[in-house]
Motif scaffolding. Structure first.
Motif, PDB file in Angstrom:
ATOM      1  N   GLN A  52       0.833  -1.201   0.000  1.00 20.19           N
ATOM      2  CA  GLN A  52       0.000   0.000   0.000  1.00 20.19           C
ATOM      3  C   GLN A  52       0.870   1.255   0.000  1.00 20.19           C
ATOM      4  O   GLN A  52       0.557   2.238  -0.665  1.00 20.19           O
ATOM      5  CB  GLN A  52      -0.961   0.011   1.194  1.00 20.19           C
ATOM      6  N   LYS A  53       1.980   1.226   0.724  1.00 25.51           N
ATOM      7  CA  LYS A  53       2.918   2.364   0.722  1.00 25.51           C
ATOM      8  C   LYS A  53       3.469   2.591  -0.684  1.00 25.51           C
ATOM      9  O   LYS A  53       3.591   3.733  -1.129  1.00 25.51           O
ATOM     10  CB  LYS A  53       4.077   2.118   1.697  1.00 25.51           C
ATOM     11  N   GLN A  54       3.805   1.507  -1.368  1.00 20.70           N
ATOM     12  CA  GLN A  54       4.308   1.632  -2.740  1.00 20.70           C
ATOM     13  C   GLN A  54       3.250   2.243  -3.657  1.00 20.70           C
ATOM     14  O   GLN A  54       3.547   3.119  -4.467  1.00 20.70           O
ATOM     15  CB  GLN A  54       4.730   0.262  -3.286  1.00 20.70           C
ATOM     16  N   ILE A  55       2.021   1.780  -3.523  1.00 22.66           N
ATOM     17  CA  ILE A  55       0.937   2.287  -4.360  1.00 22.66           C
ATOM     18  C   ILE A  55       0.679   3.755  -4.047  1.00 22.66           C
ATOM     19  O   ILE A  55       0.576   4.594  -4.951  1.00 22.66           O
ATOM     20  CB  ILE A  55      -0.348   1.441  -4.165  1.00 22.66           C
ATOM     21  N   SER A  56       0.602   4.085  -2.771  1.00 21.10           N
ATOM     22  CA  SER A  56       0.342   5.468  -2.358  1.00 21.10           C
ATOM     23  C   SER A  56       1.476   6.399  -2.760  1.00 21.10           C
ATOM     24  O   SER A  56       1.249   7.572  -3.041  1.00 21.10           O
ATOM     25  CB  SER A  56       0.127   5.540  -0.843  1.00 21.10           C
ATOM     26  N   GLY A  57       2.688   5.899  -2.762  1.00 19.83           N
ATOM     27  CA  GLY A  57       3.847   6.723  -3.083  1.00 19.83           C
ATOM     28  C   GLY A  57       4.189   6.765  -4.553  1.00 19.83           C
ATOM     29  O   GLY A  57       5.147   7.449  -4.955  1.00 19.83           O
ATOM     30  N   SER A  58       3.432   6.088  -5.378  1.00 14.28           N
ATOM     31  CA  SER A  58       3.772   6.077  -6.806  1.00 14.28           C
ATOM     32  C   SER A  58       3.435   7.426  -7.430  1.00 14.28           C
ATOM     33  O   SER A  58       2.507   8.121  -7.013  1.00 14.28           O
ATOM     34  CB  SER A  58       3.048   4.940  -7.524  1.00 14.28           C
ATOM     35  N   LYS A  59       4.230   7.805  -8.413  1.00  8.94           N
ATOM     36  CA  LYS A  59       4.030   9.080  -9.102  1.00  8.94           C
ATOM     37  C   LYS A  59       3.649   8.806 -10.547  1.00  8.94           C
ATOM     38  O   LYS A  59       4.137   7.859 -11.160  1.00  8.94           O
ATOM     39  CB  LYS A  59       5.331   9.886  -9.050  1.00  8.94           C
ATOM     40  N   LYS A  60       2.800   9.663 -11.063  1.00  6.26           N
ATOM     41  CA  LYS A  60       2.405   9.531 -12.462  1.00  6.26           C
ATOM     42  C   LYS A  60       3.619   9.804 -13.342  1.00  6.26           C
ATOM     43  O   LYS A  60       4.418  10.702 -13.061  1.00  6.26           O
ATOM     44  CB  LYS A  60       1.300  10.522 -12.804  1.00  6.26           C
ATOM     45  N   GLU A  61       3.757   9.003 -14.343  1.00 13.55           N
ATOM     46  CA  GLU A  61       4.840   9.196 -15.298  1.00 13.55           C
ATOM     47  C   GLU A  61       4.246   9.272 -16.700  1.00 13.55           C
ATOM     48  O   GLU A  61       3.279   8.570 -17.010  1.00 13.55           O
ATOM     49  CB  GLU A  61       5.835   8.022 -15.234  1.00 13.55           C
ATOM     50  N   ARG A  62       4.857  10.113 -17.502  1.00 13.06           N
ATOM     51  CA  ARG A  62       4.417  10.243 -18.878  1.00 13.06           C
ATOM     52  C   ARG A  62       4.892   9.013 -19.657  1.00 13.06           C
ATOM     53  O   ARG A  62       6.013   8.533 -19.459  1.00 13.06           O
ATOM     54  CB  ARG A  62       5.027  11.501 -19.477  1.00 13.06           C
TER      55      ARG A  62
END
Length: 184
Positions: A165-175
């Motif tokens: 969940q930490k990984q999912i919450s901390g993910s950033k949108k990338e082009r």
């Protein structure tokens, strides 16, 4: 007949000794000399039926046909012991429910004693789960003054879920780009 899952389980600490009704640090660790079992209240009717069948005068021997594996062996042995049965037991070991596999399984049955090591392994796992769960849950709950359920399987599993969940919450949108190839 059938076991409909677990019919017998290990007793709770307060069922072993009244002093464990109250959770106190000075009572930890709880290390019973002998791990005792009890019939699970909500499945008592089925246990009673099995006990009656096992101990009936007309029953000469027992066939254990629980799931092949450690947990199936434990389920049967808990029931057999709690029922006070002493009749000979054969083990039906099958991994398929085809007619052919069932016939082969019956033809190749072994005495339950051939699976004693499997039972001891299962019992060891169950006892260890109880010891870890009961003692760690009480210790952490007393230490942090909030009910914290701790267990051999649930604690690392919950840890993996939290990390994911930490990984999912901390993910950033990338082009990103889609490549389309027209081969006409």
């Amino acid at each position: 007949t059938w076991a409909i899952g677990h019919l017998v389980t290990l007793k709770e600490p307060e069922e072993l000794d009244e002093k464990y009704k109250r959770w106190r640090a000075q009572d930890l660790p709880i290390l019973p000399e002998r791990m005792e079992t009890k019939v699970i209240r909500k499945t008592k009717a089925q246990f009673t039926s099995i006990k009656k069948l096992m101990n009936d005068r007309e029953t000469k021997d027992i066939v254990c046909a629980t799931d092949s594996g450690r947990e199936g062996e434990l389920i049967f042995r808990y029931i057999y012991e709690q029922a006070g049965c002493t009749k000979p037991v054969s083990r039906l070991w099958i991994s398929s429910m085809t007619d052919e596999a069932i016939r082969a399984g019956f033809a190749e049955m072994k005495p339950a004693s051939a699976y004693d090591a499997l039972y001891r392994s299962a019992r060891c796992r169950a006892d260890a789960d109880w010891l870890i769960g009961m003692n760690a849950t009480r210790a952490y709950t007393l230490r942090y003054d909030v009910l914290l359920s701790i267990g051999r399987v649930q604690t690392p599993t919950l840890s993996m879920l939290v990390e994911r969940q930490k990984q999912i919450s901390g993910s950033k949108k990338e082009r990103y780009f889609n490549v389309v190839l027209d081969c006409d």
